[in-house]
Scaffold this motif. Structure first.
Motif: not given
Length: 304
Positions: A152-166, A174-184
């Protein structure tokens, strides 16, 4: 029977005196200490002192990776002073009553399967949209925690296949938290990010602003991709979407629209579409779930 129930968040500790019938008798909140565990214990102790002559125990919802059976926090989420500590033992020295703890997202899931919109489900998933993405997995009407208490710790699910750079933007949180919506939204409207919150974003969305509606559509499209992944992995009966923004009807409608869009593209690969409902409980969900956890752990209620 009265229980002191506490929902510890990064900003506030919400607390309520509740009974086994899910009735909130009193409710208030205090700022969450940011500095030390000693300060944290002092604040919890002051709340306890107000009600110690009428309560039989304490139920707590906390951020972090938690072994609720042992009362141990492996990580404290935003409250780093709680890392690697047996919080139950520490608090019982100050508050000598039965105390139970559980992760906040998992408490929200327990609330929904107990008396909420997953009550009719054996298997379900709760997804909480907040700073990141929390939630819980329900299996046979019980909370599935996983071997390391990470389910249930969904935040850290990888959402793309690029090399991960932290880069948090490569993770679902990072894509679907509320801050991401506000930033866009802030970038599109050329506004400083500190001037934008969820309320402002949905004010524009609900007014029909096309640019804002397009931002919401992309946000929901990213989210639905992960809902389909979870559907294929776990095959739940329903997803319950929670968090403050889930109270926005247009968000749930946009998620459902994107579910249908993905279904058309999946074609022969489609087996089952995710079924999505809003959570029944919002600000009180963690309190209700923490109460349920207490009643079960203390043998006052069966989880069967």
């Amino acid at each position: 029977m009265e229980i002191l129930v506490l929902d510890v968040g990064g900003t506030f500790i919400k607390y309520a005196v509740m009974n086994e019938n899910v009735k909130i008798i009193e409710k208030s909140k205090v700022p969450t200490p940011k500095d030390t565990i000693e300060h944290f214990v002092d604040v919890i102790g002051e709340i306890f002192d107000k009600y110690k002559n009428r309560i039989e125990g304490m139920a707590m919802s906390l951020p972090g990776r938690i072994d609720s059976d042992k009362g141990y926090l492996y990580s404290g989420g935003s409250l780093q002073y709680n890392c690697d500590k047996n919080i139950v033992q520490i608090l019982q020295k100050r508050c000598p009553v039965p105390i139970t703890i559980e992760n906040d997202g998992k408490c929200a899931a327990l609330a929904e399967v107990w008396v909420g919109n997953l009550k009719d489900c054996d298997d379900g998933i709760v997804v909480i949209l907040g700073t990141g993405i929390g939630g819980g997995i329900i299996k046979d009407k019980k909370l599935h925690k996983g071997k390391h208490f990470m389910a249930g710790e969904f935040s850290t699910i990888f959402s793309d296949s690029k090399e991960f750079n932290c880069d948090v933007k490569q993770l679902w949180g990072g894509q679907n938290g509320v801050p991401a919506l506000c930033a866009a939204f802030a970038e599109a409207k050329e506004l400083p990010i500190e001037a934008v919150d969820g309320y402002k974003v949905f004010e524009y969305i609900n007014s029909g602003d096309k640019e804002s509606l397009d931002i919401l559509d992309k946000f929901c499209s990213n989210m639905v991709a992960q809902l389909y992944n979870l559907q294929f992995i776990y095959d739940p009966e329903k997803f319950a979407i929670g968090g403050g923004i889930s109270q926005q009807k247009i968000l749930i409608e946009c998620i459902q629209k994107n579910i249908e869009k993905y279904a058309e593209k999946l074609g022969p690969f489609l087996m089952e579409k995710p079924k999505v409902v809003p959570c029944k409980f919002f600000n009180d969900s963690n309190l209700i779930g923490a109460l349920y956890n207490y009643l079960v752990m203390e043998g006052k209620l069966s989880d069967k």
